[in-house]
Design a protein around this motif. Sequence first.
Motif, PDB file in Angstrom:
ATOM      1  N   ASN A 146      45.208  10.948  87.397  1.00 59.02           N
ATOM      2  CA  ASN A 146      46.664  11.060  87.274  1.00 59.02           C
ATOM      3  C   ASN A 146      47.155  11.286  85.844  1.00 59.02           C
ATOM      4  OD1 ASN A 146      47.220  10.673  90.034  1.00 59.02           O
ATOM      5  ND2 ASN A 146      47.024   8.452  89.799  1.00 59.02           N
ATOM      6  N   SER A 150      54.018  10.443  89.637  1.00 56.01           N
ATOM      7  CA  SER A 150      52.794   9.658  89.441  1.00 56.01           C
ATOM      8  C   SER A 150      52.039   9.995  88.158  1.00 56.01           C
ATOM      9  CB  SER A 150      51.850   9.892  90.628  1.00 56.01           C
ATOM     10  OG  SER A 150      51.528  11.270  90.739  1.00 56.01           O
ATOM     11  N   SER A 198      52.997   5.413  83.583  1.00 56.04           N
ATOM     12  CA  SER A 198      54.055   6.312  84.066  1.00 56.04           C
ATOM     13  C   SER A 198      55.385   5.857  83.494  1.00 56.04           C
ATOM     14  CB  SER A 198      54.117   6.281  85.591  1.00 56.04           C
ATOM     15  OG  SER A 198      54.590   5.011  86.032  1.00 56.04           O
ATOM     16  N   ALA A 220      50.476   0.992  88.311  1.00 52.44           N
ATOM     17  CA  ALA A 220      49.843   2.307  88.153  1.00 52.44           C
ATOM     18  C   ALA A 220      49.181   2.454  86.791  1.00 52.44           C
ATOM     19  CB  ALA A 220      50.887   3.410  88.328  1.00 52.44           C
TER      20      ALA A 220
END
Length: 447
Positions: free
Chosen positions: A205, A57, A241, A194
Motif C-alpha cells: 500500500n 488506502s 495514511s 493501517a
Amino acid sequence: MNTYLQTGASLHSILSGFVANGPFTGLTVGIVKDQQVIFTGEYGAANVSTGEPVAHSTLFHLASVSKTLVVTAVMQLAERGLVQLDSPVTAYLPYFKMEDERYPLITVRQLLNHTSGMPDEEDYAWDRPEYDEQSLERYVLSISRHKLLSEPGACFAYSNIAYEILGDLIAKVSGLSFEQYMKEHILDPAGMTASSFLKQEVEANIAAPHILTTSDGYGAQVSKVFPYNRAHAPSSTLYSSIHDMCRYMLMHLNQGKAEDSYNALQPDSYDAMWSPSMATGWGHEHEHVGLGWFLGEYKGSRMLSHSGWDTGFLSELMLFPDDNTGICVMTNCDHVWPGSVTLPLRDHLLGAELHRIKQSMAHHIASIAVTGGMEQALEEYHRISREEQDAYYDADFEFLRITDSISWYGHKEDALAIITCAAAIFPGSEAISRKLKLLRTEEETTK
C-alpha cells in the motif's frame, strides 16, 4: 477563527487543480479541528510510471515525523517508571559507547531534544538496507566510532542518530522489538491500524518515492532507491495514511486521549514535550525545540510541528493547540516545498478566503530553462511578473533545492542553466550566487 472550512467540494476542486497543474506527484491532506476530522483528500499519482492514483488506502513514508511517535513512546515508559529522562543513556544501553570521554554524560532527555552533542547521520544506507530485528542494536554499537560535536546539554544540533539510540532504548526497556512496541502501544490503540514502522508489513500500500530529473525533459520519476533501512526505523520509517494521521493529530490535541478511552500520555508529559528547552536558530516558526517537537508561532498562533524529508518523500505535521487545529500534508516527491500547501490552508483556517493555491515559480521557470533554454525561461518569468503575479509564489530557496536535486543525479548542465536563471531573478541572493559560482567552477574543472 472559522469554525469550519469552505465546502469540502470547493477545497477538493482547488487541491485537485493545484496538483494536476503543478510539480507534486501525489499529495494527501488532512485537517482536524475541535476533535473532528473536517477534511481529507488524496490527489495525483502514487506511482507516475504505472499511473496508479493516490487512494484512501495509500500509505506514505513520513521520514522524520516518525520522531514524534518515538518521543511519545519514551514518555509512556517514563510515566511507567521504566525510564528516567535525566538518567544517562548507558543506564539502559550499557553497550552504548563513543570515541569521546563525554559520552557517559548523555541523558535520555538530551537525545529527545537534540542537545546531546551527537552528530547527524551522513549515510542511511537506503541502497543497502537491513531487515532483521538486530539491525538497530548493531547500528547503536557502530556509533562507537563517532565523536561528539559539543558538550552534552550545551547547544542544539539536530541528530537522527540520537533517535536510533532512543528506538533501541525503547526495545531494550520494553522487551519488545521497536516496531512491535510502537504497534502495540501507540499505533493500534490510537486507531492507526493501517500504519506501521515495518515496511514489510504494509509494502503493497506504500506510494512510490519520486525524485526530480531532467533525463527525459523535466519532471519526476520513480526513485530506484526506496528510503528504508530497519536500522533507521525510529528516525524515519513510519508508514501511514492521511486518515490515520488525522487520528494521531486528534490524539495529541486531546492531550493523549484517543479512541476507546485510550490515554497515550498524561498531561504532565505534554507539559514536558511542548515546553521550550533550547533555541534552534531556525526562525520564528521553529524557534525552540521541546522533546521531539519544534515549537514556534505562526501569525500569532502557537505552533507545534515536525517535518520529514527522505529520498522521494516529504511530509509536514502542524498542530495549533490553542486553536484545537491540526494540518498534515504528505507527498511522494522530495523536491517540492510542502509549505506551499500547508501555509495557505493554515491561512484559510485563520479566516482568509482561498480561491486557489499558488504554484511554484521556481519549478515552472526551471522546467522552461531545461526544455526551452534560459532566454525563454527569463522571458516567461517577466511575463508572469506582469500578468500573473497572483498565480505563483516566488522563493529563492526552491531554486537551490531544484539545483541540488538534479545536480545530485548528474544533470550538471541543466542545474547550471537553472541557477543562472535564478541569479538573474534574485540578484541579491548570496546563497544563489555561491551556488552559481560553485557549479561554474565544477564545469570548468571537468572540461
